[in-house]
Enzyme design. Structure first.
Site, PDB file in Angstrom:
ATOM      1  NE  ARG A  44      -9.706   8.837  -1.807  1.00  0.00           N
ATOM      2  CZ  ARG A  44      -8.782   9.394  -2.585  1.00  0.00           C
ATOM      3  NH1 ARG A  44      -8.093   8.660  -3.446  1.00  0.00           N
ATOM      4  NH2 ARG A  44      -8.547  10.687  -2.523  1.00  0.00           N
ATOM      5  CE  LYS A  69     -13.492  11.460  -3.114  1.00  0.00           C
ATOM      6  NZ  LYS A  69     -13.284  12.185  -1.861  1.00  0.00           N
ATOM      7  CG  HIS A 140     -11.338   7.033   5.199  1.00  0.00           C
ATOM      8  ND1 HIS A 140     -11.228   6.568   3.905  1.00  0.00           N
ATOM      9  CD2 HIS A 140     -11.120   8.368   5.135  1.00  0.00           C
ATOM     10  CE1 HIS A 140     -10.974   7.582   3.102  1.00  0.00           C
ATOM     11  NE2 HIS A 140     -10.894   8.681   3.812  1.00  0.00           N
ATOM     12  NE  ARG A 143      -7.620   8.594   1.916  1.00  0.00           N
ATOM     13  CZ  ARG A 143      -6.808   8.810   0.897  1.00  0.00           C
ATOM     14  NH1 ARG A 143      -5.871   7.946   0.584  1.00  0.00           N
ATOM     15  NH2 ARG A 143      -6.932   9.896   0.171  1.00  0.00           N
ATOM     16  CG  HIS A 166      -5.955  14.491  -0.494  1.00  0.00           C
ATOM     17  ND1 HIS A 166      -5.532  14.752   0.786  1.00  0.00           N
ATOM     18  CD2 HIS A 166      -6.904  13.528  -0.383  1.00  0.00           C
ATOM     19  CE1 HIS A 166      -6.189  13.968   1.636  1.00  0.00           C
ATOM     20  NE2 HIS A 166      -7.022  13.212   0.937  1.00  0.00           N
ATOM     21  CE1 TYR A 175      -6.209  12.828   7.452  1.00  0.00           C
ATOM     22  CE2 TYR A 175      -5.492  13.802   5.387  1.00  0.00           C
ATOM     23  CZ  TYR A 175      -6.266  12.904   6.078  1.00  0.00           C
ATOM     24  OH  TYR A 175      -7.095  12.065   5.398  1.00  0.00           O
TER      25      TYR A 175
END
Length: 184
Positions: A44, A69, A140, A143, A166, A175
């Site tokens: 990120r 995150k 992004h 990513r 994640h 995705y």
């Protein structure tokens, strides 16, 4: 049912073109390191700008993401070509940009201090122009692109979720439809 916003991604040829748009100047070699952080490691934007020198474990081919995150940390593997990009950047570029040897940032700007989002965005725009890619994208996108490419190459979704940091597999599942569309 709520539909996901359409996500632009780079195809493999566009990624090659972006790498080929870099040159062997100090800034060109830094541009390759930036591509390796954001595409190769799928970080990120804040994760990439927060990287310190100690977070790049060259010999182990791992990047330590200390400030992910929700403060989740993880190790992200990278491949040999990225190892080479990182090593060249560290040996030939970074020390020529840094003015203060106490600077801990891995990626530094032209003034020799921690690189910021705006410098990386300008770099990306310049590379897109040089590569002749006309897409409205952001950082992004790298990513999304690496996640899609890993999925298309057969990596399982749980491993991709771990790679991206994640917590929920549902975050990674967006995705799967991008990868499926890419196969037609």
């Amino acid at each position: 049912p709520k539909t996901e916003p359409e996500r632009e991604i780079f195809n493999q040829e566009e990624i090659k073109a972006l790498y080929n748009a870099t040159d062997d100047s100090i800034l060109g070699l830094r541009d390759r390191a930036i591509l390796s952080v954001y595409y190769g490691c799928g970080l990120r934007s804040k994760e990439g700008t927060s990287l310190d020198l100690d977070d790049i474990l060259l010999e182990k081919r791992l990047v330590y993401v200390r400030k992910g995150k929700q403060y989740r940390e993880r190790y992200v593997p990278f491949v040999e070509s990225q190892q080479k990009d990182f090593r060249i950047y560290l040996n030939e570029c970074r020390n020529q940009l840094v003015k203060n040897e106490k600077e801990k940032a891995f990626l530094v700007n032209n003034q020799g201090s921690r690189i910021g989002y705006s410098t990386i965005s300008k770099t990306l725009k310049r590379l897109l122009e040089r590569a002749g890619i006309n897409k409205q994208i952001g950082l992004h996108t790298f990513r999304h692109s690496i996640a899609t490419h890993l999925l298309q190459s057969g990596m399982n979704i749980e491993d991709i979720a771990t790679f991206l940091g994640h917590k929920q597999i549902s975050s990674t599942q967006v995705y799967t439809h991008i990868a499926a569309e890419g196969e037609h």
